[in-house]
Design an enzyme around this catalytic site. Structure first.
Site, short mmCIF file in Angstrom:
data_model
loop_
_atom_site.label_atom_id
_atom_site.label_comp_id
_atom_site.label_asym_id
_atom_site.label_seq_id
_atom_site.Cartn_x
_atom_site.Cartn_y
_atom_site.Cartn_z
N ILE A 16 8.77 -10.42 5.03
CA ILE A 16 9.53 -11.61 5.41
C ILE A 16 8.98 -12.79 4.61
CG2 ILE A 16 10.16 -13.17 7.29
CD1 ILE A 16 9.81 -10.74 9.19
N THR A 64 8.47 -4.08 6.22
CA THR A 64 9.22 -5.33 6.29
C THR A 64 8.41 -6.43 5.62
OG1 THR A 64 10.18 -4.65 8.41
CG2 THR A 64 10.36 -6.98 7.82
N HIS A 72 3.38 -15.02 -2.27
CA HIS A 72 2.97 -13.68 -1.87
C HIS A 72 4.18 -12.77 -1.60
CE1 HIS A 72 0.21 -10.65 -0.39
NE2 HIS A 72 0.91 -10.56 0.73
N ASN A 105 13.97 4.21 -0.02
CA ASN A 105 13.28 2.93 0.11
C ASN A 105 13.84 2.15 1.30
OD1 ASN A 105 12.04 0.46 -0.11
ND2 ASN A 105 12.49 0.18 -2.28
N GLU A 144 0.80 -1.22 0.00
CA GLU A 144 0.00 0.00 0.00
C GLU A 144 0.84 1.28 0.00
OE1 GLU A 144 -2.15 -3.35 0.72
OE2 GLU A 144 -0.79 -2.67 2.30
#
Length: 164
Positions: free
Chosen positions: A89, A87, A95, A120, A60
């Site tokens: 992981i 983050t 996904h 970033n 988002e």
């Protein structure tokens, strides 16, 4: 131009007091806190001001930066740059790849196509331990690194006379 350094590399400060928007993903709350701490500390150290917007996940983040850019065009707050924090992981599904690739691609597209200054700080790691090593201010300080990268890009944009 005055520089700030981290890990022996110079970061350039903008000429004027910069105002940035930090967009942080809270999918991993504790890691988000560490990244935000690093970013806000770096911006405060550089004399910059900032606002913070929280989103559910890293995917988002680019949309919110676009909302802010659109809002500025309509008379809203004009941000000099943006800091993206989150983050991702790796789990057991595809996904991870979608979120990591698409969030990074969208940020890069805005940066290159629209001359948007973005630091970033979205971590992409295999596990929690790697994420913590990168997020903690006492170790990787990637939140601080992303903030200093955004400030450097703002300064370089000023220096090179790039379009706003």
């Amino acid at each position: 131009m005055a520089g700030i350094s981290q890990h022996g590399k110079a970061f350039i400060r903008p000429k004027a007091k910069a105002h940035l928007l930090i967009v942080e993903a809270r999918f991993h709350d504790d890691l988000a806190d560490a990244l935000l701490d690093g970013a806000t500390s770096a911006l405060e150290e550089a004399g910059a001001t900032y606002d913070v917007v929280t989103v559910p996940g890293s995917l988002e983040i680019p949309a919110v930066i676009t909302f802010a850019l659109d809002g500025a065009a309509e008379g809203g707050t004009n941000y000099d740059g943006f800091v993206a924090l989150g983050t991702i992981i790796r789990g057991d599904t595809y996904h991870f790849d979608i979120v990591a690739n698409e969030s990074s691609r969208a940020l890069m597209d805005m940066s290159v196509q629209d001359s948007v200054c973005i630091g970033n700080g979205i971590l992409t790691t295999e596990n929690d331990a790697q994420a913590w090593t990168r997020a903690k201010r006492s170790e990787g300080d990637k939140g601080g690194f992303a903030a200093r990268a955004a400030l450097t890009m703002i300064a370089l944009k000023e220096q090179l006379g790039a379009r706003s």
